[in-house]
Design a protein around this motif. Sequence first.
Motif, PDB file in Angstrom:
ATOM      1  N   UNK A  60       0.805  -1.186   0.000  1.00  0.00           N
ATOM      2  CA  UNK A  60       0.000   0.000   0.000  1.00  0.00           C
ATOM      3  C   UNK A  60       0.858   1.264   0.000  1.00  0.00           C
ATOM      4  N   UNK A  61       1.932   1.252   0.772  1.00  0.00           N
ATOM      5  CA  UNK A  61       2.807   2.423   0.836  1.00  0.00           C
ATOM      6  C   UNK A  61       3.399   2.734  -0.530  1.00  0.00           C
ATOM      7  N   UNK A  62       3.693   1.692  -1.299  1.00  0.00           N
ATOM      8  CA  UNK A  62       4.222   1.914  -2.642  1.00  0.00           C
ATOM      9  C   UNK A  62       3.198   2.588  -3.535  1.00  0.00           C
ATOM     10  N   UNK A  63       1.928   2.202  -3.405  1.00  0.00           N
ATOM     11  CA  UNK A  63       0.866   2.818  -4.205  1.00  0.00           C
ATOM     12  C   UNK A  63       0.747   4.309  -3.889  1.00  0.00           C
ATOM     13  N   UNK A  64       0.834   4.642  -2.625  1.00  0.00           N
ATOM     14  CA  UNK A  64       0.717   6.044  -2.214  1.00  0.00           C
ATOM     15  C   UNK A  64       1.932   6.826  -2.690  1.00  0.00           C
ATOM     16  N   UNK A  65       3.101   6.212  -2.603  1.00  0.00           N
ATOM     17  CA  UNK A  65       4.313   6.882  -3.068  1.00  0.00           C
ATOM     18  C   UNK A  65       4.242   7.148  -4.575  1.00  0.00           C
ATOM     19  N   UNK A  66       3.734   6.197  -5.331  1.00  0.00           N
ATOM     20  CA  UNK A  66       3.567   6.378  -6.777  1.00  0.00           C
ATOM     21  C   UNK A  66       2.571   7.507  -7.055  1.00  0.00           C
ATOM     22  N   UNK A  67       1.480   7.539  -6.305  1.00  0.00           N
ATOM     23  CA  UNK A  67       0.475   8.596  -6.486  1.00  0.00           C
ATOM     24  C   UNK A  67       1.060   9.967  -6.158  1.00  0.00           C
ATOM     25  N   UNK A  68       1.869  10.045  -5.112  1.00  0.00           N
ATOM     26  CA  UNK A  68       2.488  11.319  -4.741  1.00  0.00           C
ATOM     27  C   UNK A  68       3.490  11.773  -5.800  1.00  0.00           C
ATOM     28  N   UNK A  81       2.466  13.662   7.239  1.00  0.00           N
ATOM     29  CA  UNK A  81       2.940  13.358   8.594  1.00  0.00           C
ATOM     30  C   UNK A  81       1.781  13.356   9.573  1.00  0.00           C
ATOM     31  N   UNK A  82       2.064  12.817  10.763  1.00  0.00           N
ATOM     32  CA  UNK A  82       1.056  12.880  11.816  1.00  0.00           C
ATOM     33  C   UNK A  82       1.165  14.229  12.517  1.00  0.00           C
ATOM     34  N   UNK A  83       0.345  14.457  13.519  1.00  0.00           N
ATOM     35  CA  UNK A  83       0.302  15.760  14.197  1.00  0.00           C
ATOM     36  C   UNK A  83       1.606  16.096  14.932  1.00  0.00           C
ATOM     37  N   UNK A  84       2.420  15.063  15.227  1.00  0.00           N
ATOM     38  CA  UNK A  84       3.691  15.289  15.909  1.00  0.00           C
ATOM     39  C   UNK A  84       4.835  15.523  14.933  1.00  0.00           C
ATOM     40  N   UNK A  85       4.531  15.533  13.635  1.00  0.00           N
ATOM     41  CA  UNK A  85       5.547  15.771  12.623  1.00  0.00           C
ATOM     42  C   UNK A  85       6.276  14.530  12.151  1.00  0.00           C
ATOM     43  N   UNK A  86       5.845  13.352  12.587  1.00  0.00           N
ATOM     44  CA  UNK A  86       6.496  12.112  12.164  1.00  0.00           C
ATOM     45  C   UNK A  86       6.011  11.763  10.756  1.00  0.00           C
ATOM     46  N   UNK A  87       6.937  11.725   9.776  1.00  0.00           N
ATOM     47  CA  UNK A  87       6.522  11.430   8.403  1.00  0.00           C
ATOM     48  C   UNK A  87       5.941  10.022   8.260  1.00  0.00           C
ATOM     49  N   UNK A  88       4.809   9.935   7.572  1.00  0.00           N
ATOM     50  CA  UNK A  88       4.163   8.664   7.278  1.00  0.00           C
ATOM     51  C   UNK A  88       4.470   8.279   5.832  1.00  0.00           C
ATOM     52  N   UNK A  89       4.524   9.269   4.948  1.00  0.00           N
ATOM     53  CA  UNK A  89       4.904   9.077   3.551  1.00  0.00           C
ATOM     54  C   UNK A  89       5.646  10.329   3.111  1.00  0.00           C
ATOM     55  N   UNK A  90       6.697  10.117   2.301  1.00  0.00           N
ATOM     56  CA  UNK A  90       7.502  11.262   1.885  1.00  0.00           C
ATOM     57  C   UNK A  90       8.057  11.014   0.493  1.00  0.00           C
ATOM     58  N   UNK A  91       7.881  11.991  -0.383  1.00  0.00           N
ATOM     59  CA  UNK A  91       8.462  11.960  -1.716  1.00  0.00           C
ATOM     60  C   UNK A  91       9.078  13.325  -1.960  1.00  0.00           C
ATOM     61  N   UNK A  92      10.386  13.347  -2.173  1.00  0.00           N
ATOM     62  CA  UNK A  92      11.100  14.605  -2.381  1.00  0.00           C
ATOM     63  C   UNK A  92      11.855  14.545  -3.699  1.00  0.00           C
TER      64      UNK A  92
END
Length: 121
Positions: free
Chosen positions: A1-9, A25-36
């Motif tokens: 699933x994470x790969x699908x979201x990364x492709x979409x991003x 990211x969540x409310x504490x700033x912890x990245x859940x998905x990141x594409x740079x």
Amino acid sequence: MADDIEVALKKLISGVDGLEGIVISDRDGVPVAKVLNGDVPEAASRPGFLATFSMATEQASKLGLGANKSLICFYDNCQVVHLNFTPLVATLLARVDANTGVLLGMSAQLNESVQQLSDYI
């Protein structure tokens, strides 16, 4: 699933001129998905920086105007657009010359990916 979201991003990034990265990211700033891509300042993707939106939103909600939907910050070398998808936040990192209106309009496009992540965590 994470790969699908990364492709979409990645697809979203490639479709917007000047957009260099998306961090969810969540409310504490912890990245859940990141594409740079490109030249994104390292500090802009750190958890401490990402968490500032939550703090600013909390303070702004005390004004009695309701919940923040977005926050836009302009710096010398980039612009940052935070989009609120409680409990997650999407942070768009773009060049200074990127169209801010287009970045704000991406909220609807990001909604599906963020909801998938929200259901997962």
